[in-house]
Design an enzyme around this catalytic site. Structure first.
Site, PDB file in Angstrom:
ATOM      1  CB  CYS B  14      -0.900   0.029   1.234  1.00 26.73           C
ATOM      2  SG  CYS B  14       0.066   0.045   2.752  1.00 26.73           S
ATOM      3  CB  CYS B  82      47.654 -16.603  -2.827  1.00 25.37           C
ATOM      4  SG  CYS B  82      47.583 -15.133  -3.843  1.00 25.37           S
ATOM      5  CB  CYS B  85      43.884 -15.125  -6.193  1.00 26.92           C
ATOM      6  SG  CYS B  85      45.573 -15.363  -6.701  1.00 26.92           S
ATOM      7  CG  ASP B 519      12.164 -29.477  22.561  1.00 24.63           C
ATOM      8  OD1 ASP B 519      11.626 -28.842  23.485  1.00 24.63           O
ATOM      9  OD2 ASP B 519      11.536 -30.148  21.722  1.00 24.63           O
ATOM     10  CG  ASP B 721      11.933 -26.804  19.480  1.00 25.07           C
ATOM     11  OD1 ASP B 721      10.982 -26.409  20.160  1.00 25.07           O
ATOM     12  OD2 ASP B 721      12.326 -27.978  19.460  1.00 25.07           O
TER      13      ASP B 721
END
Lengths: 67, 854
Positions: B14, B82, B85, B519, B721
């Site tokens: 909106c 390396c 790079c 849990d 969870d």
């Protein structure tokens, strides 16, 4: 207005040449042979150019983009 | 400075959304202009990229509840060697307008680019990488990717082997020729090999042939303003070669005299680097073995039933709904449900289960698994990228492409290294030329481990030699490889056990965990509770159970399902409630024929002001046995207690003991009352219980522990969870089974085995141990070698590091990192060495019923 890459090249080559000249000048004061001055000057020029290129090129490009 | 960008915004509906987005973006310093269009769902932003980044814009939009539509593109980047790079490629991609985030991995040769949808094309990404002198192509998926990757690796190994084959005889001849006058070589090697012109003729093709790649690559990079270790090689080899040429043709120029030509330095330096490149090409392939092994599991052909006929098609042509036929010894092509037949399927490659799983009609089969005994037909339910195997491959790849915090630091250091190495080389040269030579130079000066004396060396020759040694010895390739190689090995190894780390940061976080919170229901227990006791007061037991089942009939909670099932098993047919309300963490309320039923815990009873006088002692006794007691209340009167118990998982006790033995505090989080929760905790030997925690408060409990300074891992169900898993330092989603990619959490366990929690932490610790060892080898080497190359010992020993010795030390560093990482290949998490899956001694959890309701 020169292209950014040309401007960068002028800058880092110019600064490297100045560094090499400074070395040659100091080496002359030290009384070194011409070959030593020449080789040392070239080595200083090379190392300075390698140091400056990755610093100068992005810096020039960044400022050119900003205009 | 100004940049204009169109942001595709998600979630605007909106005009006020438009205003919100505009205000949020305009509020950022550096944003000059914002125009938001609701119809196109886009915001056009003019901003100063030096003051505000795309990340800032994204954050501002996300903070007010909207999002940026982004896409992810994976590139295969070749030619990186390396950390510099990596930084060059990252910077080249990150500078493109519309790129939000870039992650480049040296070991996998992969770049992951998150960018605004439609803002940047793949071609632009490829061009950006190619412009900084690296090879790039879009990364493919599945079998095609495997083919392309294997081909590219073969080509790279072949190229480096060819270089080495050319370089080896040349370097050997140059070395023999150089050292011909010394020791036994004077009798074994013909004298003409020592001729300087011959050495020049042998070294030149070596430097301009196989060694040319370093010069070409450095030059291309320098033109774009980027440097990498190729530049160090190029300056090192180039300087040694030039000194040799100067000493050959102008022997009096002061570079050590005619005896010190240094051809062997240029040749051996090139040879060592080429050897390192070759070994790296071979071993780098091995570290991504895990991904390749997973990719190899992807079947290529499938037998599909079409019009009653078996037709063999490419697996890419299988669509959802196709009926497929699988015979003994064949791979299951895609995921699906068995329609007909019976077999045992080896799922070890995906879930890590060592025992084949029986499959009957209605059972799920997974693509990539191996059918062992019988034949069956099944209907395809997931194909292509949606299969479990494809999801696992994607997760592992993403983890291997991501970066751990420790790696970012290493990359930052290594990325700036080349620059500072050249500064140091220049400083070294100037110091030895102007100061050091005059102070300390001795005619007895030697190059370490060579027969040369540098008695004729001039100041300039001596200073150049020392600075070349600094350049070569400082190469940071080992630093760049140290972390990603270990991460790849670790995440790959974890995937073999059905443990999927969602990123390198998850590995790092898991290695530091101090508290593991489980849990209860569905995690420590199987999550399939059953009714154990019914206590009635004023009604019959059947009536109490019928009312309880009515209340729970619309509930989807496992506990409610257990009560309804118990009622049905006793022949009671509970009616449907007219109204139903779930009261999270407390129970349920239901209404039928103007009568209200409440079923829940003490909290609910207290809230409703229900008296439990007659029932409380019985309920307490049940809770003391570790059962969950729920009070049944009809029209405001407590009429009974229903007790429900779940079964502990087989591995629960062993997992808890193993974690405690590792020095980790283990806690349980449960919605149950304290007494019940403590009864279970006692069975499991846990010292910390967080009981009576409402589902919405689980995250807050974790936050509380974190505020005390603990690094917390939460193990739970990835869906229920989710907030707690997200809040924890490491969220471990267990039993993801077939939906690994949708799981919340930083670590996803494919199986329902609690020992995998232990294994995940052990793999993470082993991986981080490897990272630290690798970083030690890389940094310790640099720290120790650079001062040596600088000549710090020279005033005392009058010896300097020769360029070839510098190359040997540099290569040793890289090799030690690579070989150290290879140790991970044979790693087995200690818990898995002690207990193979489904081989838990005594199965301690099975005997004891435990409550549910957390």
């Amino acid at each position: 207005m020169p292209k950014a890459s040309t401007l960068a090249a002028v800058l880092y080559l110019g600064l490297s040449s100045l560094a090499a000249l400074a070395f040659v000048g100091l080496a002359t004061l030290k009384g070194e042979a011409w070959s030593a001055r020449l080789i040392g000057g070239v080595w200083v020029f090379l190392l300075t150019a390698i140091i400056l290129m990755p610093v100068v090129i992005p810096w020039v490009r960044k400022h050119a983009e900003g205009r | 400075m100004s940049r204009r960008l169109t942001l595709p915004i998600e979630g605007m509906s909106c005009a006020s959304c438009v205003a919100n987005v505009e205000t949020a973006l305009k509020g950022l310093a550096g944003v000059q202009e914002v125009r938001v269009n609701l119809a196109t769902e886009q915001a056009t932003v003019a901003y100063d990229p030096t003051r505000v980044t795309l990340q800032d814009l994204r954050k501002a939009v996300e903070e007010i509840g909207y999002g940026l539509r982004t896409a992810t593109t994976y590139l295969r980047v070749t030619g990186m060697s390396c950390a510099s790079c990596v930084e060059n490629v990252r910077r080249a991609l990150a500078e493109l307008p519309g790129v939000v985030d870039v992650s480049v991995n040296l070991s996998t040769e992969t770049a992951r680019v998150d960018h605004l949808l439609g803002a940047v094309s793949v071609r632009e990404l490829l061009t950006a990488v190619r412009e900084v002198a690296y090879g790039a192509e879009e990364k493919l998926e599945g079998g095609a990717a495997l083919d392309r990757e294997q081909e590219a690796r073969r080509r790279e190994i072949h190229r480096q082997r060819r270089n080495l084959l050319v370089a080896t005889p040349l370097a050997l001849l140059v070395m023999l020729g150089t050292f011909q006058p010394y020791g036994v070589l004077s009798r074994l090697v013909p004298e003409f090999l020592h001729n300087k012109l011959l050495l020049f003729a042998l070294t030149t093709p070596l430097v301009v042939g196989p060694g040319a790649q370093f010069f070409v690559h450095s030059f291309r990079g320098l033109r774009r303003g980027t440097t990498d270790m190729n530049l160090l090689y190029a300056t090192g080899i180039g300087a040694a070669y030039l000194i040799a040429v100067v000493n050959t043709f102008w022997p009096a120029s002061g570079f050590g005299g005619p005896q010190a030509t240094f051809y062997e330095a240029a040749a051996l330096l090139t040879w060592f680097i080429l050897l390192g490149r070759y070994l790296e090409a071979v071993t780098r392939g091995r570290t991504s073995e895990a991904i390749r092994r997973l990719m190899r599991l992807q079947p290529r052909r499938a037998r599909v039933l079409r019009d009653g006929q078996e037709v063999e098609v490419s697996v890419g042509e299988v669509v959802v709904g196709d009926v497929l036929v699988v015979r003994p010894g064949e791979q299951v092509p895609v995921d699906g449900l068995v329609v007909e037949g019976y077999s045992a399927v080896d799922q070890s490659m995906i879930t890590g289960e060592s025992i084949p799983v029986e499959k009957r009609p209605g059972d799920e089969v997974l693509g990539g698994t191996l059918n062992k005994t019988g034949s069956f037909t099944y209907r395809a339910t997931r194909v292509g990228k949606e299969t479990v195997l494809a999801q696992i491959i994607r997760l592992v790849e993403e983890a291997q492409t991501s970066k751990a915090p420790i790696q970012r630091l290493a990359d930052l250091v290594a990325g700036r290294f080349i620059f500072w190495v050249h500064v140091l080389a220049l400083a070294t040269f100037l110091f030895w030329y102007f100061v050091g030579y005059d102070l300390w130079f001795s005619p007895q000066t030697r190059l370490m481990l060579t027969p040369y004396t540098l008695s004729d060396a001039s100041a300039v020759g001596f200073a150049v030699l020392v600075s070349v040694a600094v350049l070569v010895i400082s190469c940071p390739c080992a630093v760049g490889l140290a972390t990603p190689a270990a991460m790849m090995a670790g995440t790959g190894k974890a995937a073999e056990y059905g443990i999927l780390f969602k990123g390198a940061d998850a590995v790092e976080a898991a290695s530091k965990v101090q508290v593991v919170i489980f849990d209860k229901t569905g995690t420590l227990t199987k999550g399939s509770p059953s009714v154990t006791d019914v206590v009635a007061q004023g009604l019959s037991e059947g009536e109490v159970l019928r009312w309880a089942a009515l209340a729970e009939k619309r509930s989807e909670h496992p506990l409610g399902e257990a009560i309804v099932r118990a009622a049905q098993e006793r022949g009671l047919s509970p009616e449907d409630p007219e109204e139903f309300e779930a009261l999270p963490g407390r129970g349920v309320a239901a209404w039928r024929s103007s009568r209200q039923v409440l079923l829940g815990n003490r909290t609910l009873m207290a809230e409703q002001g229900i008296s439990l006088d007659g029932l409380a002692p019985g309920a307490e006794e049940l809770e003391a046995q570790g059962k969950t007691a729920m009070f049944v209340v009809v029209d405001g009167h407590a009429v009974g207690v229903v007790a429900v118990a779940d079964t502990l998982r087989e591995t629960a006790l062993v997992a808890v003991r193993e974690l405690q033995a590792m020095g980790i505090r283990v806690a349980m989080l449960s919605g149950d009352n304290r007494r019940t929760a403590q009864a279970i905790a006692k069975q499991l030997g846990m010292d910390t219980v967080l009981a009576e925690v409402l589902p919405g408060d689980k995250a807050a409990e974790i936050q509380r522990l974190q505020a005390q300074g603990y690094r917390v891992a939460m193990v739970g169900d990835g869906i229920n969870d989710a907030p707690a898993l997200a809040q924890a330092d490491v969220g471990i989603a267990m039993g993801a089974g077939t939906d690994v990619a949708k799981e919340t959490g930083h670590v996803v366990l494919v199986k329902d085995d609690l020992l995998d929690v232990v294994a995940a932490i052990q793999v993470a610790r082993a991986t981080m141990g490897l990272v630290k060892q690798n970083l030690f080898w890389a940094f310790a080497y640099n720290t120790a070698a650079i001062p040596l190359a600088f000549g710090i010992l020279y005033p005392f020993v009058h010896q300097i590091v020769s360029p070839e010795l510098a190359a040997v030390l540099m290569a040793t560093s890289s090799l030690s990192v690579t070989l150290n990482t290879q140790r991970m290949r044979g790693y087995v998490p200690p818990v898995r060495r002690r207990y193979r899956a489904a081989e838990v001694p005594g199965r301690p959890g099975t005997a004891a019923p435990v409550p549910s309701g957390s």
